[in-house]
Design a protein around this motif. Structure first.
Motif, short mmCIF file in Angstrom:
data_model
loop_
_atom_site.label_atom_id
_atom_site.label_comp_id
_atom_site.label_asym_id
_atom_site.label_seq_id
_atom_site.Cartn_x
_atom_site.Cartn_y
_atom_site.Cartn_z
N ALA A 68 0.55 -1.17 0.09
CA ALA A 68 -0.19 0.28 -0.21
C ALA A 68 0.20 1.02 0.13
CB ALA A 68 -1.32 -0.19 0.97
N GLY A 69 2.36 1.25 1.02
CA GLY A 69 2.47 2.47 0.36
C GLY A 69 3.51 2.60 -0.28
N LEU A 70 4.15 1.48 -1.08
CA LEU A 70 4.48 1.88 -2.43
C LEU A 70 3.13 2.68 -3.26
CD1 LEU A 70 6.63 -0.80 -2.99
CD2 LEU A 70 7.92 1.06 -2.77
N ASP A 71 1.90 1.65 -3.18
CA ASP A 71 1.40 2.56 -4.62
C ASP A 71 1.12 3.12 -4.36
OD1 ASP A 71 -1.05 1.03 -6.32
OD2 ASP A 71 -2.28 2.12 -4.39
N TYR A 72 0.93 4.35 -3.07
CA TYR A 72 0.72 5.52 -2.44
C TYR A 72 1.57 6.30 -3.13
CZ TYR A 72 0.11 9.52 0.25
OH TYR A 72 0.78 11.41 0.69
N LEU A 73 2.72 5.79 -2.57
CA LEU A 73 4.22 6.84 -3.02
C LEU A 73 4.62 6.90 -4.71
CD1 LEU A 73 6.77 5.34 0.04
CD2 LEU A 73 5.57 7.88 -0.07
N THR A 74 4.64 5.82 -5.55
CA THR A 74 4.15 6.02 -6.38
C THR A 74 3.31 6.52 -7.92
OG1 THR A 74 3.59 3.34 -6.75
CG2 THR A 74 5.98 3.91 -6.77
N HIS A 75 2.27 6.80 -6.66
CA HIS A 75 1.33 7.10 -7.85
C HIS A 75 0.76 5.64 -8.40
CE1 HIS A 75 1.15 11.30 -6.03
NE2 HIS A 75 2.87 11.02 -6.49
N GLY A 76 0.64 4.71 -7.82
CA GLY A 76 -0.44 3.43 -8.72
C GLY A 76 0.93 2.85 -9.11
N LYS A 77 2.31 3.26 -10.21
CA LYS A 77 3.16 3.07 -11.60
C LYS A 77 4.02 2.23 -10.43
CE LYS A 77 2.01 7.50 -13.75
NZ LYS A 77 2.92 8.71 -13.83
N MET A 78 4.26 1.94 -8.99
CA MET A 78 5.35 0.90 -8.89
C MET A 78 6.29 1.07 -9.95
SD MET A 78 4.36 -0.76 -6.31
CE MET A 78 5.90 -1.55 -6.47
N GLU A 79 6.97 2.51 -10.21
CA GLU A 79 7.90 2.88 -10.47
C GLU A 79 8.87 4.00 -9.38
OE1 GLU A 79 6.87 5.87 -14.46
OE2 GLU A 79 6.82 3.14 -14.52
N ILE A 80 10.24 4.76 -10.48
CA ILE A 80 10.47 5.84 -10.00
C ILE A 80 11.64 6.43 -10.66
CG2 ILE A 80 12.78 6.70 -7.96
CD1 ILE A 80 12.30 4.50 -6.30
N ASP A 81 11.39 7.22 -11.34
CA ASP A 81 11.84 8.24 -11.86
C ASP A 81 11.82 7.54 -13.73
OD1 ASP A 81 12.14 10.08 -10.50
OD2 ASP A 81 14.53 9.51 -10.23
N GLY A 82 10.36 6.56 -13.83
CA GLY A 82 10.10 5.71 -14.74
C GLY A 82 11.04 4.32 -15.21
N LYS A 83 11.37 4.02 -13.58
CA LYS A 83 12.28 2.70 -13.26
C LYS A 83 11.53 1.87 -12.76
CE LYS A 83 16.67 0.87 -12.42
NZ LYS A 83 18.26 0.85 -12.12
N PRO A 84 11.36 0.51 -12.89
CA PRO A 84 9.84 0.11 -12.06
C PRO A 84 10.43 -0.28 -11.18
CG PRO A 84 10.22 -1.15 -14.71
CD PRO A 84 11.28 0.30 -14.30
N ILE A 85 10.10 -0.92 -10.11
CA ILE A 85 10.40 -1.79 -8.87
C ILE A 85 9.84 -3.30 -8.73
CG2 ILE A 85 10.18 -1.10 -6.61
CD1 ILE A 85 8.61 1.66 -6.37
N LYS A 86 10.65 -3.77 -9.07
CA LYS A 86 10.42 -5.34 -8.86
C LYS A 86 10.22 -6.23 -8.09
CE LYS A 86 12.20 -9.27 -11.20
NZ LYS A 86 13.05 -10.11 -12.02
N LEU A 87 9.45 -6.26 -7.78
CA LEU A 87 9.30 -6.98 -6.06
C LEU A 87 9.42 -8.77 -6.52
CD1 LEU A 87 6.22 -5.18 -3.98
CD2 LEU A 87 8.38 -5.14 -4.24
N ILE A 88 10.41 -9.60 -5.66
CA ILE A 88 9.98 -10.78 -5.74
C ILE A 88 9.78 -11.26 -4.28
CG2 ILE A 88 11.36 -12.59 -6.33
CD1 ILE A 88 13.83 -11.07 -7.94
N GLU A 89 9.29 -12.09 -3.71
CA GLU A 89 8.51 -12.46 -2.91
C GLU A 89 8.61 -13.98 -2.34
OE1 GLU A 89 3.87 -13.19 -1.83
OE2 GLU A 89 4.33 -11.62 -1.12
N ARG A 90 9.62 -14.28 -0.94
CA ARG A 90 9.60 -15.64 -1.09
C ARG A 90 9.15 -16.03 0.58
NH1 ARG A 90 11.04 -15.93 -5.71
NH2 ARG A 90 12.29 -16.19 -6.76
N ASP A 91 8.45 -16.96 0.61
CA ASP A 91 8.45 -17.71 1.75
C ASP A 91 9.55 -18.38 3.00
OD1 ASP A 91 6.60 -18.37 3.91
OD2 ASP A 91 6.08 -20.22 2.75
#
Length: 409
Positions: A68-91
């Motif tokens: 939620a925080g990343l969604d808010y901070l990136t205005h829903g784009k999940m990127e910084i200055d046009g560069k995507p934020i890639k989330l890799i999740e592991r259990d």
């Protein structure tokens, strides 16, 4: 403390570094390390979370807040200055060895930041991996204090120092000449809580009686009798459900609440009703502290977190705000630092503050202590639902713990 301003259990959360960490490090070295595999076309964040295991519900809340925080901070784009934020999740399954292994794999996959462990043993193991590989590490809601002052690159939104019970003084007020009894499970988490109560209240003139009991205690009659003898003015506990509820009933049965005021921390909302029922008529005189609850501040971030939770069919809890805090740190670091250098990322968030759903959060550079606001509440019933009613919002600036261990000491 100079701060840059911008926008703004007794669960198993303790333990040592897993023996598997050394093997994980060897495996990572064989793969060439994190720096050799970083992706240049995306910011890569490795999420070590408990999708399964005893702490999975807490981890789920933390993860929702982080996203939620990343969604808010990136205005829903999940990127910084046009560069995507890639989330890799592991259990990590709540196991330190598994956590080490999945973190090692995430680093091999190019993770420039590691986030998320809720279990303290996992958090400590992953923190050591992050240090060895020079990446930024932001723990989940792990309760261990060992992360505070551990290294420049290590941050823990829930890991208050051993003197981090400043909220106690705000709840009880003038305690000079009064007696406070603290009842805690006898392992690192409970011992730390008991030590924190003493560290904060004894200098204010209180007599603190500590009662440490085995973690598998099922019948609290004996400890309730022991607590009743010194006739304390206040009683507090770090025990969590289900033991907490049994403890409350035992204390009430021994008449402790007739002359003592209870205060304790609130956690997940699904426990509110049972806690209220366990306290019975004494619930009205009980004060609780909580890190966050929906509507606590009503600020833009609070509303955004609630909206995100609703959109994802998620009940927002206090742990969501901890996840949001991690998102703020990660976003600010990646925006202002060198993603290939953990120390560069860490430097950007030292002596920095921001506004999250719970209000202003401060980060003290000397030990990377994250100083959070808290809320004093009482439990009230409205339309058949029990929930927190705000008594007082206590800002982070009034809850600054002393430096216990500075980085590099």
């Amino acid at each position: 403390m100079k701060l840059k301003m911008i926008r703004r259990r007794a669960g198993v959360r303790t333990g040592g570094v897993a023996a598997g960490t050394a093997l994980s490090l060897l495996a990572l070295s064989a793969c060439g390390g994190a720096s050799g595999s970083s992706s240049s076309d995306a910011f890569t964040v490795g999420m070590v979370v408990s999708k399964t295991g005893p702490l999975s519900t807490y981890s789920t809340d933390w993860e929702n807040g982080f996203r939620a925080g990343l969604d808010y901070l990136t205005h829903g784009k999940m990127e910084i200055d046009g560069k995507p934020i890639k989330l890799i999740e592991r259990d990590d399954t709540g196991d330190a060895t598994v956590g080490s292994n999945v973190a090692t794999n995430l680093l091999s996959d190019g993770a420039q930041v590691l986030v998320g462990p809720t279990s303290s043993p996992v958090a400590l193991a992953v923190a050591n991996l992050a240090i060895q590989n020079n990446v930024l590490f932001v723990a989940g809601d792990s309760g261990t204090t060992d992360l505070v002052g551990m290294d420049d690159r290590v941050f823990a939104p829930f890991g208050a120092s051993r003197s981090g019970n400043e909220i106690d003084a705000k709840i009880v007020g003038d305690v000079a000449g009064k007696t406070v009894a603290t009842i805690d499970p006898d392992y690192e988490f409970g011992q730390t809580q008991a030590a924190g109560v003493k560290a904060v209240l004894k200098p204010l003139g209180a007599t603190v009686k500590s009662f440490l009991e085995p973690t598998d205690t099922a019948d609290f009659t004996t400890v309730a009798q022991k607590v009743a003898k010194p006739h304390p003015d206040f009683v507090t506990t770090s025990w969590l459900a289900p033991g907490q509820l049994q403890l409350y009933r035992a204390l009430a049965a021994q008449g402790v609440f007739k002359e003592s005021h209870l205060y304790a921390a609130l956690m997940k909302s699904d426990s509110f009703k049972t806690i209220a029922e366990s306290l019975g008529k004494f619930v009205n005189d009980t004060r609780f502290s909580i890190a966050y609850f929906p509507g606590a501040t009503g600020n833009e971030q609070d509303l955004a977190l609630q909206k995100y939770g609703k959109a994802h069919n998620h009940t927002v809890e206090y742990d969501d705000s901890m996840g949001w805090t991690a998102a703020e740190i990660v976003y600010h670091a990646l925006t202002n630092g060198d993603a290939s250098d953990g120390k560069s990322l860490a430097k950007t968030v030292k002596d920095w503050s921001f506004t999250g759903p719970q209000g202003e959060v401060q980060i003290r550079g000397k030990d990377n202590q994250i100083i959070l606001p808290r809320f004093i509440v009482q439990l009230t019933e409205h339309n058949g639902q029990w929930g927190p009613k705000l008594v007082k919002a206590v800002p982070a600036s009034e809850l600054v713990p002393p430096v216990v261990k500075a980085i590099g000491q």
